[in-house]
Design an enzyme around this catalytic site. Structure first.
Site, PDB file in Angstrom:
ATOM      1  N   ASP A 106     -21.742 -22.164 -32.246  1.00 42.61           N
ATOM      2  CA  ASP A 106     -20.287 -22.331 -32.170  1.00 42.61           C
ATOM      3  C   ASP A 106     -19.659 -21.821 -33.467  1.00 42.61           C
ATOM      4  OD1 ASP A 106     -20.713 -24.303 -34.038  1.00 42.61           O
ATOM      5  OD2 ASP A 106     -20.198 -25.974 -32.727  1.00 42.61           O
ATOM      6  N   HIS A 121     -21.940 -23.690 -36.383  1.00 42.03           N
ATOM      7  CA  HIS A 121     -23.319 -24.187 -36.327  1.00 42.03           C
ATOM      8  C   HIS A 121     -24.308 -23.186 -35.739  1.00 42.03           C
ATOM      9  CE1 HIS A 121     -20.595 -27.731 -36.113  1.00 42.03           C
ATOM     10  NE2 HIS A 121     -21.343 -28.068 -37.132  1.00 42.03           N
ATOM     11  N   SER A 130     -23.170 -32.299 -39.848  1.00 40.14           N
ATOM     12  CA  SER A 130     -23.394 -31.913 -38.456  1.00 40.14           C
ATOM     13  C   SER A 130     -24.637 -31.053 -38.257  1.00 40.14           C
ATOM     14  CB  SER A 130     -22.174 -31.155 -37.918  1.00 40.14           C
ATOM     15  OG  SER A 130     -21.882 -30.063 -38.760  1.00 40.14           O
TER      16      SER A 130
END
Ligand SMILES: *[C@@H]1O[C@H](CO)[C@@H](O)[C@H](O)[C@H]1NC(C)=O
Ligand SMILES: *[C@@H]1O[C@H](CO)[C@@H](O)[C@H](O)[C@H]1NC(C)=O
Length: 362
Positions: free
Chosen positions: A327, A330, A37
């Site tokens: 978040d 990340h 991600s």
């Protein structure tokens, strides 16, 4: 007449400089991106069953379109910034290129991103639920792309193209998280066995990329994972020491295996980026980078905004520039930009044996 011709020419030259003068010249033919991600630019949006998707607000709030794109960021991520540094558009998601809309006209020659949120070096249980495309499968997809490109330009031209392109690999964090969440994995392996096996499994996949024609590799180590907001919740907002310890052990093992790998294979050049040291420095000296919040996520709910993911109803901090974390897991766009500057120019000494700028010309 002469005068008008002259001024017209002047305007054309001026327009040309204005339009093209500020864009960077392309430094390599293409970038092929593998990972999780941290560099996913939308592959998971094409996985119907996956819940690991950043396709809802407040993701993308600072992206040029101000819309969610599948990036786990408020704006751009490291894959975008790497493209910008190299004078290239962001490599598009593989699953978008093979989707119905693009199937007949997509070219892979300009670069492809195989990165998928949730992906690990190991094929995790998430694969069963098709939550993500693990690294092994990403490299399988590259093999398919390789066949297509061979048809398009021929083997010799492709070899030349790939040998000058950059292969970016950003993976490993999910494997570390996985180990600390699974009592099964902990019973089967000591942490040392586990991180050694992560590194050797990564080398196996790198070897497949080398055998497919890759020569220039940008390898990004695992960051200070124990300090992300989600893990801080487990230790009264302090970093989880054990997760950090094994991230370091993994990175050490990987670096020595990369050296061996390079010795065994003709023509490999690589740049390793020590994300761990880079994040550690951000967390220790945030003010020198313009950050004021190192612990809490910008988007989320509850303590440290880390009790819940970034969702439409979550809190959103007003200044995304002063947070390191976007978040639970990340970095913000601002933090990703700093990392990419360091990857490219190696200014803070976190790259070895060379930085990405040197990788381009190597
Ligand atoms: C392919 O063609 C479609 C329809 O013309 C267009 O929407 C799409 O952007 C094209 N894709 C690529 C990768 O050029
Ligand atoms: C929690 O944080 C403290 C302070 O950094 C550290 O000494 C301790 O080892 C941490 N505990 C765990 C379980 O990581």
């Amino acid at each position: 007449m002469v005068n008008r011709g002259c001024s017209l020419l002047f305007i054309i030259i001026y327009a040309f400089i204005f339009c093209f003068g500020f864009s960077k010249p392309q430094m390599v033919p293409a970038v092929y991106v593998f990972g999780d991600s941290l560099v996913d630019v939308g592959n998971n949006n094409f996985l119907p069953l996956s819940i690991a998707k950043a396709n809802h607000p407040h993701y993308g709030i600072d992206f040029p379109t101000h819309k969610p794109t599948g990036r786990f960021s408020n704006g751009k991520n490291a894959a975008d910034f790497i493209g910008e540094k190299l004078g290239l558009a962001t490599s598009p998601p593989y699953l978008s290129l093979v989707s119905k809309a693009n199937k007949n006209n997509a070219s892979f020659m300009g670069g492809v991103s195989f990165a998928s949120a949730g992906a690990g070096i190991f094929d995790g249980t998430d694969e069963i639920y098709r939550q993500s495309v693990p690294l092994t499968k990403q490299v399988d997809q590259f093999s398919t792309v390789h066949e297509e490109m061979t048809k398009e330009v021929g083997a010799a031209a492709l070899q030349k193209h790939l040998s000058k392109s950059i292969f970016v690999v950003v993976i490993g964090s999910n494997d570390i998280f996985g180990y600390f969440q699974s009592s099964g994995l902990r019973k089967k392996n000591t942490p040392q066995q586990y991180v050694d096996s992560m590194a050797s499994s990564l080398i196996v996949q790198l070897q497949r990329l080398y055998d497919g024609g890759g020569r220039k590799f940008e390898i990004v180590g695992v960051g200070e994972v124990g300090c992300c907001p989600a893990l801080r919740l487990k230790n009264k907002t302090e970093c989880v020491v054990e997760a950090n310890y094994w991230a370091v052990k993994y990175n050490e093992g990987l670096q020595s295996m990369l050296k061996e790998w390079q010795l065994k294979n003709e023509g490999i050049v690589y740049s390793y980026f020590d994300t761990y040291a880079a994040i550690h420095h951000l967390v220790q000296a945030p003010a020198s980078y313009g950050f004021t919040e190192v612990k809490a996520a910008c988007c989320g709910l509850g303590e440290l905004n880390a009790r819940a993911p970034c969702l439409p109803l979550s809190n959103l901090c007003s200044n995304r520039q002063d947070h390191i974390f976007w978040d639970q897991f990340h970095p913000t766009e601002a933090a990703s930009r700093i990392f990419t500057d360091e990857i490219f120019d190696g200014s803070s000494g976190y790259t070895s044996p060379i930085n990405m700028r040197q990788l381009v010309t190597a």
